[in-house]
Design a protein around this motif. Structure first.
Motif, PDB file in Angstrom:
ATOM      1  N   UNK A 144       0.955  -1.289   0.005  1.00  0.00           N
ATOM      2  CA  UNK A 144      -0.180   0.230  -0.094  1.00  0.00           C
ATOM      3  C   UNK A 144       0.918   1.083   0.203  1.00  0.00           C
ATOM      4  N   UNK A 145       0.260   2.453  -0.787  1.00  0.00           N
ATOM      5  CA  UNK A 145       1.185   3.694  -0.728  1.00  0.00           C
ATOM      6  C   UNK A 145      -0.026   4.681  -0.537  1.00  0.00           C
ATOM      7  N   UNK A 146       0.763   5.637  -0.659  1.00  0.00           N
ATOM      8  CA  UNK A 146      -0.574   7.156  -0.674  1.00  0.00           C
ATOM      9  C   UNK A 146      -0.899   7.061  -1.836  1.00  0.00           C
ATOM     10  N   UNK A 147      -0.922   6.788  -3.066  1.00  0.00           N
ATOM     11  CA  UNK A 147      -1.206   6.637  -4.199  1.00  0.00           C
ATOM     12  C   UNK A 147      -0.867   5.549  -4.931  1.00  0.00           C
ATOM     13  N   UNK A 148      -2.316   4.985  -5.849  1.00  0.00           N
ATOM     14  CA  UNK A 148      -2.071   4.149  -6.482  1.00  0.00           C
ATOM     15  C   UNK A 148      -3.097   4.521  -8.232  1.00  0.00           C
ATOM     16  N   UNK A 149      -2.259   4.332  -8.751  1.00  0.00           N
ATOM     17  CA  UNK A 149      -2.458   4.316 -10.521  1.00  0.00           C
ATOM     18  C   UNK A 149      -2.769   3.108 -10.777  1.00  0.00           C
ATOM     19  N   UNK A 150      -4.142   2.609 -11.199  1.00  0.00           N
ATOM     20  CA  UNK A 150      -4.697   1.348 -12.336  1.00  0.00           C
ATOM     21  C   UNK A 150      -5.045   1.878 -13.650  1.00  0.00           C
ATOM     22  N   UNK A 151      -4.234   2.008 -14.396  1.00  0.00           N
ATOM     23  CA  UNK A 151      -3.991   2.246 -15.377  1.00  0.00           C
ATOM     24  C   UNK A 151      -4.324   0.707 -16.583  1.00  0.00           C
ATOM     25  N   UNK A 152      -5.139   1.115 -17.840  1.00  0.00           N
ATOM     26  CA  UNK A 152      -6.278   0.056 -19.168  1.00  0.00           C
ATOM     27  C   UNK A 152      -7.129   0.416 -19.197  1.00  0.00           C
ATOM     28  N   UNK A 153      -7.051  -0.024 -20.774  1.00  0.00           N
ATOM     29  CA  UNK A 153      -8.354   0.472 -21.455  1.00  0.00           C
ATOM     30  C   UNK A 153      -9.589   0.217 -21.192  1.00  0.00           C
ATOM     31  N   UNK A 154      -9.668  -0.811 -19.937  1.00  0.00           N
ATOM     32  CA  UNK A 154     -11.070  -0.837 -19.843  1.00  0.00           C
ATOM     33  C   UNK A 154     -11.350  -0.267 -18.213  1.00  0.00           C
ATOM     34  N   UNK A 155     -10.677   0.204 -17.810  1.00  0.00           N
ATOM     35  CA  UNK A 155     -10.639  -0.018 -15.945  1.00  0.00           C
ATOM     36  C   UNK A 155     -11.982   1.225 -15.769  1.00  0.00           C
ATOM     37  N   UNK A 156     -13.055   2.048 -17.210  1.00  0.00           N
ATOM     38  CA  UNK A 156     -13.834   2.512 -17.070  1.00  0.00           C
ATOM     39  C   UNK A 156     -15.402   1.849 -16.891  1.00  0.00           C
ATOM     40  N   UNK A 157     -14.933   0.769 -18.249  1.00  0.00           N
ATOM     41  CA  UNK A 157     -15.961   0.016 -18.382  1.00  0.00           C
ATOM     42  C   UNK A 157     -16.661  -0.365 -17.685  1.00  0.00           C
ATOM     43  N   UNK A 158     -15.393  -0.682 -16.257  1.00  0.00           N
ATOM     44  CA  UNK A 158     -16.713  -1.005 -14.666  1.00  0.00           C
ATOM     45  C   UNK A 158     -16.962  -0.616 -13.208  1.00  0.00           C
ATOM     46  N   UNK A 159     -18.338  -1.210 -12.907  1.00  0.00           N
ATOM     47  CA  UNK A 159     -19.055   0.156 -12.264  1.00  0.00           C
ATOM     48  C   UNK A 159     -18.300   0.729 -11.071  1.00  0.00           C
ATOM     49  N   UNK A 160     -18.598  -1.039 -10.667  1.00  0.00           N
ATOM     50  CA  UNK A 160     -17.482  -1.450  -8.662  1.00  0.00           C
ATOM     51  C   UNK A 160     -16.051  -0.641  -8.956  1.00  0.00           C
TER      52      UNK A 160
END
Length: 203
Positions: free
Chosen positions: A100-116
């Motif tokens: 764990x750290x202060x900032x997590x970056x999640x990157x990928x083409x489909x990241x925003x397609x999933x509501x959860x």
């Protein structure tokens, strides 16, 4: 903990934007989680069958595991992030211990397609690039770095990559808080994101 999601079509330059954002941030304060690490385990299929998989459809992603891992990180627990091989079109037996750290970056083409997953993101970013430019980048990457045949890559682009982009990825842009055009370096947008992160880090 600040969780930032960075999405956009294949070859749009997400990695470039990620590097621009974290370039001046303290080492060790930011962790990057790639959606590609969470492609479904296809060990039960032969390589030729795995190559035929539609990797641009949301169902190709193990979003349950990604959601679980993000929850664990938010709760202060380390995770074993999967490692994916584009040559084998499958997860490897290796994992990356991610703390764990202060900032997590999640990157990928489909990241925003999933509501959860969207609900877990504090900032949602969509990187936009010209479709021709994205195709050129995808061709270069798949042929030169991932060992794909040029004709196979072109066919895959026509039969799955482009249709999936139009059906799932492009529409997910509406969920973004910030849209960054990546045809040229967008200093203002990147500086805004970096400023929010600096506030979180107390810089």
């Amino acid at each position: 903990m600040l969780i930032i999601g960075i999405a956009g079509g294949t070859g749009c330059g997400k990695t470039t934007v990620v590097n621009q954002i974290i370039n001046e941030l303290p080492i060790g304060e930011v962790s990057i989680i790639s959606q590609d690490s969470y492609y479904n385990d296809l060990s039960h299929l032969e390589l030729e069958e795995r190559r035929k998989t539609n990797f641009d459809h949301p169902q190709s992603i193990d979003f349950e595991l990604l959601e679980k891992h993000l929850s664990q990180l938010k709760n202060g627990q380390a995770i074993n992030q999967p490692v994916y091989s584009f040559l084998e079109c499958n997860r490897t037996e290796k994992t990356i211990l991610t703390h764990p750290c202060k900032v997590i970056i999640v990157e990928g083409i489909l990241i925003l397609t999933n509501a959860k997953i969207r609900k877990m993101l504090d900032i949602k970013i969509y990187v936009h690039a010209d479709s021709d430019e994205r195709l050129i980048r995808r061709l270069k990457r798949d042929v030169n770095e991932r060992g794909w045949d040029l004709n196979d890559t072109l066919e895959k682009y026509q039969t799955s990559i482009k249709p999936m982009h139009l059906q799932f990825i492009e529409p997910s842009k509406e969920y973004a808080d910030i849209i960054i055009p990546n045809n040229k370096y967008n200093t203002v947008a990147v500086d805004i994101v970096r400023g929010v992160i600096n506030q979180k880090l107390g810089l």
